[in-house]
Design a protein around this motif. Structure first.
Motif, mmCIF file in Angstrom:
data_model
loop_
_atom_site.group_PDB
_atom_site.id
_atom_site.type_symbol
_atom_site.label_atom_id
_atom_site.label_comp_id
_atom_site.label_asym_id
_atom_site.label_seq_id
_atom_site.Cartn_x
_atom_site.Cartn_y
_atom_site.Cartn_z
ATOM 1 N N HIS A 37 -1.318 -11.504 41.382
ATOM 2 C CA HIS A 37 0.087 -11.128 41.186
ATOM 3 C C HIS A 37 0.947 -12.376 41.266
ATOM 4 O O HIS A 37 0.440 -13.494 41.463
ATOM 5 N N PHE A 38 2.256 -12.205 41.125
ATOM 6 C CA PHE A 38 3.168 -13.337 40.961
ATOM 7 C C PHE A 38 3.909 -13.727 42.230
ATOM 8 O O PHE A 38 4.558 -14.782 42.273
ATOM 9 N N GLN A 46 2.471 -8.615 49.751
ATOM 10 C CA GLN A 46 1.112 -9.059 50.039
ATOM 11 C C GLN A 46 0.684 -8.648 51.439
ATOM 12 O O GLN A 46 -0.379 -8.053 51.631
ATOM 13 N N PHE A 50 -0.872 -5.218 49.936
ATOM 14 C CA PHE A 50 -2.150 -5.626 49.368
ATOM 15 C C PHE A 50 -3.211 -5.887 50.436
ATOM 16 O O PHE A 50 -4.363 -5.463 50.288
ATOM 17 N N PRO A 71 -2.400 -14.624 44.950
ATOM 18 C CA PRO A 71 -0.954 -14.532 44.768
ATOM 19 C C PRO A 71 -0.427 -15.755 44.001
ATOM 20 O O PRO A 71 -1.188 -16.688 43.698
ATOM 21 N N PRO A 79 3.719 -14.890 34.812
ATOM 22 C CA PRO A 79 3.794 -13.452 35.110
ATOM 23 C C PRO A 79 3.722 -12.526 33.890
ATOM 24 O O PRO A 79 3.061 -11.477 33.978
ATOM 25 N N LEU A 82 0.132 -11.165 33.023
ATOM 26 C CA LEU A 82 -0.722 -10.509 34.015
ATOM 27 C C LEU A 82 -1.500 -9.319 33.461
ATOM 28 O O LEU A 82 -2.680 -9.145 33.776
ATOM 29 N N THR A 94 -4.445 -6.505 38.435
ATOM 30 C CA THR A 94 -3.184 -7.236 38.460
ATOM 31 C C THR A 94 -2.033 -6.275 38.711
ATOM 32 O O THR A 94 -2.107 -5.086 38.405
ATOM 33 N N TRP A 95 -0.984 -6.837 39.260
ATOM 34 C CA TRP A 95 0.259 -6.095 39.541
ATOM 35 C C TRP A 95 1.360 -6.769 38.748
ATOM 36 O O TRP A 95 1.595 -7.968 38.906
ATOM 37 N N THR A 96 2.010 -6.022 37.876
ATOM 38 C CA THR A 96 2.934 -6.635 36.944
ATOM 39 C C THR A 96 4.096 -5.706 36.626
ATOM 40 O O THR A 96 4.118 -4.542 37.038
ATOM 41 N N PHE A 245 6.849 -1.044 37.707
ATOM 42 C CA PHE A 245 5.673 -1.856 38.011
ATOM 43 C C PHE A 245 4.409 -1.099 37.604
ATOM 44 O O PHE A 245 4.370 0.139 37.655
ATOM 45 N N LEU A 247 0.133 -1.267 38.360
ATOM 46 C CA LEU A 247 -1.046 -1.830 39.022
ATOM 47 C C LEU A 247 -2.240 -1.399 38.185
ATOM 48 O O LEU A 247 -2.538 -0.202 38.087
#
Length: 346
Positions: A37-38, A46, A50, A71, A79, A82, A94-96, A245, A247
């Motif tokens: 992730h970013f 995080q 996470f 991260p 980003p 992702l 990934t989380w974007t 978002f 995931l």
């Protein structure tokens, strides 16, 4: 061997045969999933989500699934890449944000239109349901694990109080996404688009008068020190905007897991995870608001009746988005109507 000893041995053998393979290897991970992730590794997302989620999955698989965290784009790229990093297998999960690639994931972006948010938890539940009904084919090559939003944005200004659209005229504001920028321009504001790092400089030197962001962003950039007034919608009114978002997991990686391990992932994702992520962001929001209060900044209320008027003013933005959804092969009017129905029901 005595009868009792034979029975004990047979019982032990039966238990071993009945135990899923991954439970037998409690100390050796069978699968390592790279999560990218970013945000920085010290970010609450995080440390409070996470890290906790990874441990839950490790425990549920008895150690068979290990998650490695990357991260701050540590696997390279930027980003907006992702989702493709997960699809290509550069990362496994990934989380974007869909708005990072405007118009590419239009169903997932729909909740990022102006005034399509109540609070993060309820809106995340609505978004997950909307994606189940209309967005199943939007993330081809990926296994969506959750969809969610943050809480509604607020106007953080260097001193200006905003009660009506008239108060926005001439204000220079940093907009968080394209649709919100268009809404602000309709109401007479001058909008600029640049990264949050540049936003801090813009507030410091007076290039902009304020920004539109949720409270949860405040602590990371010390916005409470750069602004003195926060203008928030009255309780019960729709929020100004939210970003959405996703995931997501590489589909091949997911399909390659054993049945037992796929179940671990399934049990740790889906609608419940979307709701949990939304609730997590509501907690981040409450903390951010407390930081603003502690600073002594004024929190000014925008009346709910005024927000209702602004929603009417945003009609051209909804119409344009419906056209984009239609162009992508969807029933745009049905999607926007359903999104509003889910939000009102929540």
């Amino acid at each position: 061997m005595t009868t009792m000893t034979r029975r004990t041995a047979l019982a032990s053998m039966g238990a071993a045969l009945a135990t899923p393979a991954f439970l037998k290897k409690a100390h050796a991970a069978e699968v390592t999933l790279r999560v990218a992730h970013f945000l920085p590794g010290v970010a609450p997302m995080q440390t409070q989500f996470f890290d906790v989620w990874a441990k839950e999955i490790s425990d549920a698989s008895n150690g068979a699934i290990e998650m490695q965290m990357f991260p701050s784009m540590q696997l390279g790229g930027k980003p907006p890449q992702l989702a493709d990093q997960a699809r290509q297998g550069i990362a496994d999960i990934t989380w974007t944000l869909p708005v990072y690639t405007p118009d590419r994931f239009p169903v997932a972006e729909t909740m990022a239109l102006p005034f399509m948010v109540t609070n993060a938890e309820k809106t995340s539940v609505a978004m997950h349901q909307l994606m189940q009904e209309f967005g199943q084919n939007e993330y081809k090559g990926l296994k969506p694990l959750a969809f969610h939003t943050h809480d509604g944005g607020k106007f953080h200004t260097r001193g200006q109080k905003i009660s009506t659209a008239e108060d926005l005229k001439g204000l220079k504001l940093r907009a968080p996404n394209q649709a919100t920028g268009k809404m602000l321009e309709l109401m007479g504001a001058e909008t600029v688009f640049f990264p949050v790092t540049e936003m801090v400089v813009g507030l410091s030197n007076g290039v902009i008068d304020g920004c539109c962001l949720p409270y949860e962003v405040v602590p990371a950039f010390k916005l409470q020190e750069l602004t003195s007034v926060t203008n928030e919608p009255e309780a019960g009114a729709r929020g100004l905007y939210c970003n959405t978002f996703a995931l997501v997991m590489n589909e091949r990686k997911y399909e390659g897991l054993s049945d037992d391990l796929r179940k671990v992932i399934d049990d740790a994702s889906g609608a419940a995870l979307s709701q949990r992520l939304g609730a997590q962001f509501d907690k981040f929001e409450a903390f951010g608001r407390s930081v603003v209060e502690k600073q002594g900044n004024e929190i000014h209320t925008i009346p709910a009746a005024e927000i209702a008027k602004w929603r009417e003013m945003a009609t051209p933005i909804y119409d344009e988005w419906i056209g984009k959804l239609n162009d992508a092969g969807h029933d745009g009017a049905a999607i926007v109507a359903r999104a509003n129905e889910l939000l009102d029901a929540g």
